[in-house]
Design a protein around this motif. Sequence first.
Motif, mmCIF file in Angstrom:
data_model
loop_
_atom_site.group_PDB
_atom_site.id
_atom_site.type_symbol
_atom_site.label_atom_id
_atom_site.label_comp_id
_atom_site.label_asym_id
_atom_site.label_seq_id
_atom_site.Cartn_x
_atom_site.Cartn_y
_atom_site.Cartn_z
ATOM 1 N N HIS A 298 0.825 -1.217 0.000
ATOM 2 C CA HIS A 298 0.000 0.000 0.000
ATOM 3 C C HIS A 298 0.861 1.270 0.000
ATOM 4 O O HIS A 298 0.371 2.343 0.348
ATOM 5 C CB HIS A 298 -0.933 0.000 1.211
ATOM 6 C CG HIS A 298 -1.819 -1.211 1.292
ATOM 7 N ND1 HIS A 298 -2.834 -1.462 0.395
ATOM 8 C CD2 HIS A 298 -1.816 -2.262 2.169
ATOM 9 C CE1 HIS A 298 -3.429 -2.604 0.705
ATOM 10 N NE2 HIS A 298 -2.833 -3.109 1.777
ATOM 11 N N ASP A 299 2.130 1.130 -0.363
ATOM 12 C CA ASP A 299 3.079 2.257 -0.430
ATOM 13 C C ASP A 299 3.405 2.839 0.946
ATOM 14 O O ASP A 299 3.879 3.975 1.038
ATOM 15 C CB ASP A 299 2.551 3.379 -1.341
ATOM 16 C CG ASP A 299 2.312 2.919 -2.767
ATOM 17 O OD1 ASP A 299 3.293 2.539 -3.426
ATOM 18 O OD2 ASP A 299 1.154 2.940 -3.223
ATOM 19 N N ARG A 300 3.206 2.072 2.004
ATOM 20 C CA ARG A 300 3.498 2.562 3.358
ATOM 21 C C ARG A 300 4.896 2.144 3.780
ATOM 22 O O ARG A 300 5.345 1.038 3.466
ATOM 23 C CB ARG A 300 2.466 2.019 4.346
ATOM 24 C CG ARG A 300 1.047 2.500 4.080
ATOM 25 C CD ARG A 300 0.048 1.842 5.008
ATOM 26 N NE ARG A 300 0.084 0.385 4.906
ATOM 27 C CZ ARG A 300 -0.925 -0.419 5.273
ATOM 28 N NH1 ARG A 300 -2.048 0.099 5.769
ATOM 29 N NH2 ARG A 300 -0.813 -1.726 5.169
ATOM 30 N N PHE A 301 5.557 3.037 4.513
ATOM 31 C CA PHE A 301 6.913 2.751 5.002
ATOM 32 C C PHE A 301 7.100 3.424 6.351
ATOM 33 O O PHE A 301 7.158 4.654 6.446
ATOM 34 C CB PHE A 301 7.953 3.275 4.006
ATOM 35 C CG PHE A 301 9.376 2.993 4.443
ATOM 36 C CD1 PHE A 301 9.918 1.726 4.313
ATOM 37 C CD2 PHE A 301 10.160 4.003 4.987
ATOM 38 C CE1 PHE A 301 11.221 1.465 4.723
ATOM 39 C CE2 PHE A 301 11.464 3.756 5.401
ATOM 40 C CZ PHE A 301 11.996 2.475 5.263
ATOM 41 N N PRO A 302 7.195 2.645 7.430
ATOM 42 C CA PRO A 302 7.255 3.243 8.775
ATOM 43 C C PRO A 302 8.630 3.757 9.189
ATOM 44 O O PRO A 302 8.735 4.500 10.152
ATOM 45 C CB PRO A 302 6.813 2.089 9.678
ATOM 46 C CG PRO A 302 7.203 0.856 8.938
ATOM 47 C CD PRO A 302 7.056 1.175 7.472
ATOM 48 N N ASP A 303 9.700 3.357 8.487
ATOM 49 C CA ASP A 303 11.067 3.750 8.856
ATOM 50 C C ASP A 303 11.369 3.386 10.309
ATOM 51 O O ASP A 303 11.742 4.229 11.122
ATOM 52 C CB ASP A 303 11.291 5.254 8.612
ATOM 53 C CG ASP A 303 12.778 5.633 8.662
ATOM 54 O OD1 ASP A 303 13.623 4.727 8.612
ATOM 55 O OD2 ASP A 303 13.081 6.835 8.758
ATOM 56 N N GLN A 304 11.217 2.098 10.602
ATOM 57 C CA GLN A 304 11.511 1.588 11.942
ATOM 58 C C GLN A 304 12.652 0.581 11.866
ATOM 59 O O GLN A 304 12.627 -0.339 11.053
ATOM 60 C CB GLN A 304 10.267 0.911 12.543
ATOM 61 C CG GLN A 304 9.169 1.881 12.922
ATOM 62 C CD GLN A 304 9.599 2.837 14.022
ATOM 63 O OE1 GLN A 304 10.302 2.467 14.950
ATOM 64 N NE2 GLN A 304 9.174 4.091 13.905
ATOM 65 N N ARG A 305 13.631 0.746 12.730
ATOM 66 C CA ARG A 305 14.809 -0.118 12.734
ATOM 67 C C ARG A 305 14.441 -1.577 12.967
ATOM 68 O O ARG A 305 15.091 -2.484 12.443
ATOM 69 C CB ARG A 305 15.777 0.378 13.812
ATOM 70 C CG ARG A 305 17.222 0.023 13.584
ATOM 71 C CD ARG A 305 18.107 0.712 14.616
ATOM 72 N NE ARG A 305 18.256 2.129 14.340
ATOM 73 C CZ ARG A 305 17.836 3.110 15.143
ATOM 74 N NH1 ARG A 305 17.236 2.813 16.291
ATOM 75 N NH2 ARG A 305 18.016 4.367 14.826
ATOM 76 N N SER A 306 13.413 -1.806 13.771
ATOM 77 C CA SER A 306 13.027 -3.181 14.095
ATOM 78 C C SER A 306 12.355 -3.895 12.927
ATOM 79 O O SER A 306 12.258 -5.123 12.913
ATOM 80 C CB SER A 306 12.075 -3.178 15.297
ATOM 81 O OG SER A 306 10.927 -2.390 15.003
ATOM 82 N N ASP A 307 11.906 -3.157 11.941
ATOM 83 C CA ASP A 307 11.173 -3.726 10.802
ATOM 84 C C ASP A 307 12.163 -4.123 9.705
ATOM 85 O O ASP A 307 12.357 -3.406 8.727
ATOM 86 C CB ASP A 307 10.168 -2.686 10.279
ATOM 87 C CG ASP A 307 9.286 -3.246 9.173
ATOM 88 O OD1 ASP A 307 9.487 -4.415 8.775
ATOM 89 O OD2 ASP A 307 8.416 -2.503 8.687
#
Length: 512
Positions: free
Chosen positions: A474-483
């Motif tokens: 869905h073009d989402r990107f949280p920018d989380q190190r754990s992901d």
Amino acid sequence: MTNYVSSASLVVTTALVLLSFFSTSLLLCNAAAYPPHHRHPSFASHNYRDALFKSILFFEGQRSGKLPPNQRITWRKDSGLSDGSAMHVDLVGGYYDAGDNVKFGLPMAFTTTMLSWSVIEFGGLMKGELQNAKEAIRWATDYLLKATAHPDTIYVQVGDANRDHACWERPEDMDTPRSVFKVDKNTPGTEVAAETAAALAAASLVFRRSDPTYSKTLVKRAISVFAFADKYRGSYSNGLRPFVCPFYCSFSGYQDELLWGSAWLHKATKNPTYLHYIQVNGQTLGADEADNTFGWDNKHVGARILLSKAFLVQKVQPLHDYKGHADNYICSLIPGTPFSQTQYTPGGLLFKMSDSNMQYVTSTSFLLLAYAKYLTQAHAAVNCAGTIVTPRRLRTIAKKQVDYLLGDNPLKISYMVGYGPRYPTRIHHRGSSLPCLAAHPAKIQCSSGFNFMNSQSPNPNILVGAIVGGPDQHDRFPDQRSDYEQSEPATYINAPLVGALAYLAHSFPQQL
């Protein structure tokens, strides 16, 4: 209440200490990250040459071993200097494949093959970056020559991945076991052996003119390694399952690597033995299977495109079927054709997998541009059940994918670290996320590193050029190190993009 206050104070103190480390590390470690003249003014017109420069620079951040004096990512230092000693062999060097400190042979070899193919097809367009690309390849091939130095044996991994993943350590601090794993006659590993042969053969073409002696060494080793892969057949995922799975399990089997390896040896040696091998074994090795995913695990599509070049450009008539096989793959990518199997996100990104989808984007973009080149040279096109697909259409699709990666997407974020005004700042990468040695000379222990991993602060060390796993469907990107699925970079994501960016930098120069 007293305990609550002291706990809160501890949390605040820890946060302040972390913030201090991050700030200090940013100042001390990134001063010479990349030259100041490599700037990108806006997303209106992509600076593909800047992106090319950075995509190659990234590999210096993944280096293992004794770093050279001209190392440009200066926050990285020597690491893994005793690798191989557990088995009394020299396995110093090579690359960490992603955000951990393990050296995995299968993705490292594939990375090497794709870097080499990038230079073979588009090296003439790289200008000043050609030498850097060759050095990135040689860092890998020097290691692969060490790993294949003993006949009928290939050292395919250094590091215990389970133990490594239980720590969050800088490569320079590693104290997890540097266990060594190998394939041999008794524990075969056809896919990793055949991919290693492909890498050595492809690299031999890169160095044929500039270093003919090294080139001959590479191709000679490729021949013997492929013979071993073919003679002692079996998946390394069986014999080494506890160590290579689930990290780089081979799900596609080893038939694709045998076809791919023989295709590269045919190209590198021109020995009719390999053409005969392909003719006799092509069908049983899956030449016309309907799979359409190209990456470190499955090489069928890459082999079809490579062999179609031999037919289209070199006029090797016995390989005429591979033009049809390659066309079938292309038709599966084209929206609106009867054979289209490809999903796109609402923002237009090719989407195949939730884990590190960008590897699929970069590898597909490279194949589209390479095949467009071959079709153009042969004055040919692709016929998808009556819909004619031109080389120009393939280039348009590839360019759109690269542009999305560089920032033309709903979030207006570049998925290449250090490119553009906005990019991921919390990538899943140990060395990038921990203070560099200049900022924090003392060793950071295994478990204490997780304080930094779990922090919301940006990574203190900028891994310039790293391409992360990318957004979801869905073009989402949280920018989380754990992901790690979305935020971890990898060498095999970057390698195909090097060739694609070289083509785009030449065809669409930046207008400053």
